[in-house]
Write a protein that holds these residues in place. Structure first.
Motif, PDB file in Angstrom:
ATOM      1  N   LEU A 302     125.666  60.940  34.405  1.00 18.87           N
ATOM      2  CA  LEU A 302     125.399  59.800  33.522  1.00 18.87           C
ATOM      3  C   LEU A 302     124.571  60.180  32.307  1.00 18.87           C
ATOM      4  O   LEU A 302     124.399  59.363  31.394  1.00 18.87           O
ATOM      5  N   ALA A 303     124.044  61.420  32.304  1.00 19.82           N
ATOM      6  CA  ALA A 303     123.256  61.916  31.169  1.00 19.82           C
ATOM      7  C   ALA A 303     122.102  60.973  30.842  1.00 19.82           C
ATOM      8  O   ALA A 303     121.902  60.567  29.688  1.00 19.82           O
ATOM      9  N   LEU A 304     121.335  60.620  31.863  1.00 25.50           N
ATOM     10  CA  LEU A 304     120.199  59.727  31.665  1.00 25.50           C
ATOM     11  C   LEU A 304     119.096  60.439  30.894  1.00 25.50           C
ATOM     12  O   LEU A 304     118.820  61.622  31.112  1.00 25.50           O
ATOM     13  N   SER A 305     118.457  59.700  30.022  1.00 27.74           N
ATOM     14  CA  SER A 305     117.346  60.240  29.242  1.00 27.74           C
ATOM     15  C   SER A 305     116.120  59.344  29.440  1.00 27.74           C
ATOM     16  O   SER A 305     116.143  58.168  29.055  1.00 27.74           O
ATOM     17  N   PRO A 306     115.049  59.847  30.058  1.00 29.16           N
ATOM     18  CA  PRO A 306     113.844  59.029  30.231  1.00 29.16           C
ATOM     19  C   PRO A 306     113.276  58.539  28.914  1.00 29.16           C
ATOM     20  O   PRO A 306     112.600  57.501  28.861  1.00 29.16           O
ATOM     21  N   GLY A 307     113.563  59.271  27.837  1.00 34.15           N
ATOM     22  CA  GLY A 307     113.047  58.852  26.543  1.00 34.15           C
ATOM     23  C   GLY A 307     113.549  57.489  26.104  1.00 34.15           C
ATOM     24  O   GLY A 307     112.890  56.805  25.314  1.00 34.15           O
ATOM     25  N   THR A 308     114.719  57.085  26.619  1.00 35.66           N
ATOM     26  CA  THR A 308     115.265  55.773  26.253  1.00 35.66           C
ATOM     27  C   THR A 308     114.333  54.654  26.682  1.00 35.66           C
ATOM     28  O   THR A 308     114.175  53.645  25.973  1.00 35.66           O
ATOM     29  N   LEU A 309     113.687  54.809  27.830  1.00 33.36           N
ATOM     30  CA  LEU A 309     112.836  53.745  28.366  1.00 33.36           C
ATOM     31  C   LEU A 309     111.548  53.575  27.581  1.00 33.36           C
ATOM     32  O   LEU A 309     110.927  52.506  27.630  1.00 33.36           O
ATOM     33  N   VAL A 310     111.117  54.627  26.875  1.00 33.73           N
ATOM     34  CA  VAL A 310     109.835  54.554  26.156  1.00 33.73           C
ATOM     35  C   VAL A 310     110.020  54.681  24.649  1.00 33.73           C
ATOM     36  O   VAL A 310     109.052  54.891  23.915  1.00 33.73           O
ATOM     37  N   SER A 311     111.255  54.512  24.189  1.00 35.81           N
ATOM     38  CA  SER A 311     111.508  54.640  22.752  1.00 35.81           C
ATOM     39  C   SER A 311     110.940  53.448  21.997  1.00 35.81           C
ATOM     40  O   SER A 311     110.668  52.375  22.567  1.00 35.81           O
ATOM     41  N   ALA A 312     110.758  53.627  20.695  1.00 34.43           N
ATOM     42  CA  ALA A 312     110.220  52.554  19.853  1.00 34.43           C
ATOM     43  C   ALA A 312     111.166  51.364  19.821  1.00 34.43           C
ATOM     44  O   ALA A 312     110.729  50.199  19.825  1.00 34.43           O
ATOM     45  N   ARG A 313     112.475  51.641  19.798  1.00 39.64           N
ATOM     46  CA  ARG A 313     113.447  50.545  19.779  1.00 39.64           C
ATOM     47  C   ARG A 313     113.360  49.708  21.050  1.00 39.64           C
ATOM     48  O   ARG A 313     113.379  48.473  21.008  1.00 39.64           O
ATOM     49  N   THR A 314     113.242  50.375  22.204  1.00 37.02           N
ATOM     50  CA  THR A 314     113.144  49.641  23.470  1.00 37.02           C
ATOM     51  C   THR A 314     111.883  48.793  23.506  1.00 37.02           C
ATOM     52  O   THR A 314     111.909  47.620  23.899  1.00 37.02           O
ATOM     53  N   GLY A 315     110.762  49.372  23.068  1.00 39.82           N
ATOM     54  CA  GLY A 315     109.515  48.621  23.052  1.00 39.82           C
ATOM     55  C   GLY A 315     109.582  47.420  22.127  1.00 39.82           C
ATOM     56  O   GLY A 315     109.094  46.333  22.453  1.00 39.82           O
ATOM     57  N   SER A 316     110.188  47.620  20.945  1.00 34.90           N
ATOM     58  CA  SER A 316     110.303  46.519  19.994  1.00 34.90           C
ATOM     59  C   SER A 316     111.189  45.398  20.537  1.00 34.90           C
ATOM     60  O   SER A 316     110.841  44.213  20.440  1.00 34.90           O
ATOM     61  N   GLN A 317     112.322  45.776  21.120  1.00 34.18           N
ATOM     62  CA  GLN A 317     113.239  44.763  21.647  1.00 34.18           C
ATOM     63  C   GLN A 317     112.624  44.038  22.838  1.00 34.18           C
ATOM     64  O   GLN A 317     112.775  42.822  22.977  1.00 34.18           O
ATOM     65  N   LEU A 318     111.935  44.770  23.714  1.00 34.85           N
ATOM     66  CA  LEU A 318     111.281  44.135  24.859  1.00 34.85           C
ATOM     67  C   LEU A 318     110.212  43.157  24.392  1.00 34.85           C
ATOM     68  O   LEU A 318     110.094  42.038  24.938  1.00 34.85           O
TER      69      LEU A 318
END
Length: 537
Positions: A302-318
């Motif tokens: 699945l090529a998971l990247s932990p960085g996705t969970l802590v990215s600026a975009r994720t934080g902003s959208q959350l």
């Protein structure tokens, strides 16, 4: 000479009180079922779609000629790998969260501090009360179409359920070793690690493999809402009315579920026969190592990247979603809609569990594998029924709802029957296993005394299996109330339909209110189900 008068032996008051409680619950359940059927419109108007028979015939006839071209089969193979990867990683995350959560909600951790224990258990009601599909839709709005959506949508609610089960398993093991370690000066964590975990390890491992079986079906469901995998291919084929491809997807789903069921059942049976030797069993060791290898492969695939969970975009959208979701909406029109649709949701779940319980009661005896030799006809009938039950639980409820809409008018009833058909596949298997585990001697004794086969089965098996089957049915009712949200998300009515419309409008304050109503409704059903199970004991 003293005369002794024979007097009728009175029934013990405790037993009489228990019988009265059971009768009260039984009559109440019958009344609720009639109320639910009336609410679904069964007694007040037409429910059959007269123009849907032709389309249903096309759908059914395609079962004998599924699509078998190489390109489509290769696509299904890749989709199956996606489904397996989501299931494996979702289960791994659930076990990790469940292990940590079990420490926080265990009676052992809280000791005599009952209020803290109750608050910790209550906190699990929120993630546990929302269906995986709801988590998937919420996470899509934060993470986009990222593989983490499918993994988290399975891992978070399953983690809450696993934490509760793991805590109960640890709390129920003998506590002699644990208390001896405490008395010798060990800390609570050390005493639990060496005094409680070893005797509970068999049950923990058995439940872990059971969760993997369930995760396969959940991964299929998430595919229906766009997460990819076999469920996504099934929804595409259904939307384009390619019935031959639909049946190929169904058979692929059945094969995948059968593989998970057989493997999980084999591991659990091996643990049940020799739990003390589990650590030295080469088959169990291979199963654990295989599960770890599958998890590692799934991460790579699945090529998971932990960085996705802590990215600026994720934080902003959350931050945006949480800000828009609070405070919840409290306008009268919304609350009125929630109240009315909550009634529809309960009625849908009641009809579903009634259909499943009736079907399981009729099929359990045939589906069970009795001990000893069997006649060829009996063996063939049992195999056919087990295959049918497998197909029923392999196909997600929304697909059954779409099939039933060929012959039924839109409303609560198609969704309820779709859930009933799916739940029958699960409950039928559980009822058959409960029948298999009964002592065969009472039935054999009745047969030896000259009873007919039907009478021996009725009084020697069915009467003793009724309690366990009803207990399973009540457990499945708790699951069914969550599954009603799933079929509602795809248009079958109830609170799920309202949630879908509010999410489509991006009205996050209303979404919060609907989610809160779903959690409260799930908690109430869990409470009623628990009281009913107590009355059966």
């Amino acid at each position: 000479m003293t005369a002794v008068l024979d007097r009728p032996v009175s029934r013990p008051p405790v037993r009489l009180h228990r019988d009265r409680r059971r009768w009260a619950w039984g009559l109440g359940a019958a009344a609720v079922l009639v109320w639910s059927l009336a609410g679904a419109g069964l007694f007040s108007g037409a429910v059959v779609n007269p123009g849907g028979g032709v389309q249903f015939d096309r759908f059914a006839s395609a079962a004998l000629s599924p699509a078998a071209d190489g390109e489509f089969l290769a696509l299904l193979a890749t989709s199956a790998l996606v489904t397996v990867a989501y299931a494996a990683l979702g289960t791994a995350l659930a076990l990790l969260l469940g292990g940590v959560g079990a420490v926080l909600v265990s009676r052992t951790t809280w000791g005599r501090r009952r209020l803290g224990w109750l608050l910790a258990r209550g906190a699990l009601a929120v993630p546990r009360g929302l269906h995986e599909a709801v988590w998937g839709l919420l996470l899509v709005n934060v993470l986009g179409l990222d593989p983490w959506v499918g993994v988290l949508a399975i891992g978070v609610p399953y983690g809450a359920v696993t934490a509760k089960v793991f805590a109960d398993l640890v709390d129920e093991v003998p506590r002699g070793g644990y208390e001896a370690l405490l008395a010798s000066g060990s800390g609570r964590a050390t005493a639990a690690l060496y005094g409680l975990l070893p005797p509970a390890s068999g049950g923990l491992l058995s439940y872990a493999f059971y969760r993997l079986e369930c995760a396969v079906r959940s991964a299929v469901v998430l595919g229906l809402i766009g997460a990819g995998g076999l469920g996504y291919q099934l929804s595409l084929s259904f939307a384009s009315l390619r019935w031959d491809e639909v049946w190929t997807c169904v058979y692929a789903l059945a094969l995948l579920c059968l593989t998970a069921d057989v493997a999980g059942r084999a591991v659990r049976r091996r643990l049940a026969t020799a739990p003390s030797a589990a650590r030295r069993d080469p088959v169990l060791t291979a199963a654990v190592l295989g599960a770890l290898a599958l998890t590692a492969w799934s991460w790579w695939f699945l090529a998971l990247s932990p960085g996705t969970l802590v990215s600026a975009r994720t934080g902003s959208q959350l931050g945006y979603v949480l800000g828009a979701a609070w405070p919840p909406a409290t306008d009268g029109a919304l609350l009125g809609s929630i109240a009315g649709l909550a009634v529809d949701t309960v009625q849908m779940s009641v009809i579903a569990i009634a259909v499943a319980t009736l079907g399981a009661g009729l099929l359990a005896g045939v589906a069970a594998r009795p001990r000893g030799p069997m006649r060829p006809g009996r063996r063939l009938a049992g195999s056919l029924v087990r295959v049918v039950l497998l197909l029923l639980r392999a196909v997600p409820p929304p697909v059954w709802a779409l099939v039933l809409l060929f012959v039924l008018l839109p409303g609560v009833l198609p969704g309820a029957l779709a859930l009933g058909v799916y739940t029958l596949g699960v409950l039928g298997r559980l009822a058959a296993e409960a029948t298999e585990e009964l002592d065969p001697r009472p039935r054999a004794a009745l047969t030896a005394l000259g009873a007919r086969p039907a009478g021996a089965w009725l009084y020697g098996v069915a009467s003793r299996a009724t309690g366990p089957v009803l207990a399973y049915a009540l457990y499945r009712w708790e699951v069914a109330i969550r599954d009603t949200i799933l079929v509602g998300l795809l248009g079958a009515g109830g609170l799920g339909a309202l949630l879908a419309s509010e999410m489509a409008a991006f009205d996050w304050a209303a979404v919060t209110t609907v989610l809160a109503a779903i959690v409260v409704l799930t908690w109430l059903v869990d409470l009623v189900s628990d009281r009913a199970r107590r009355a059966l004991r």
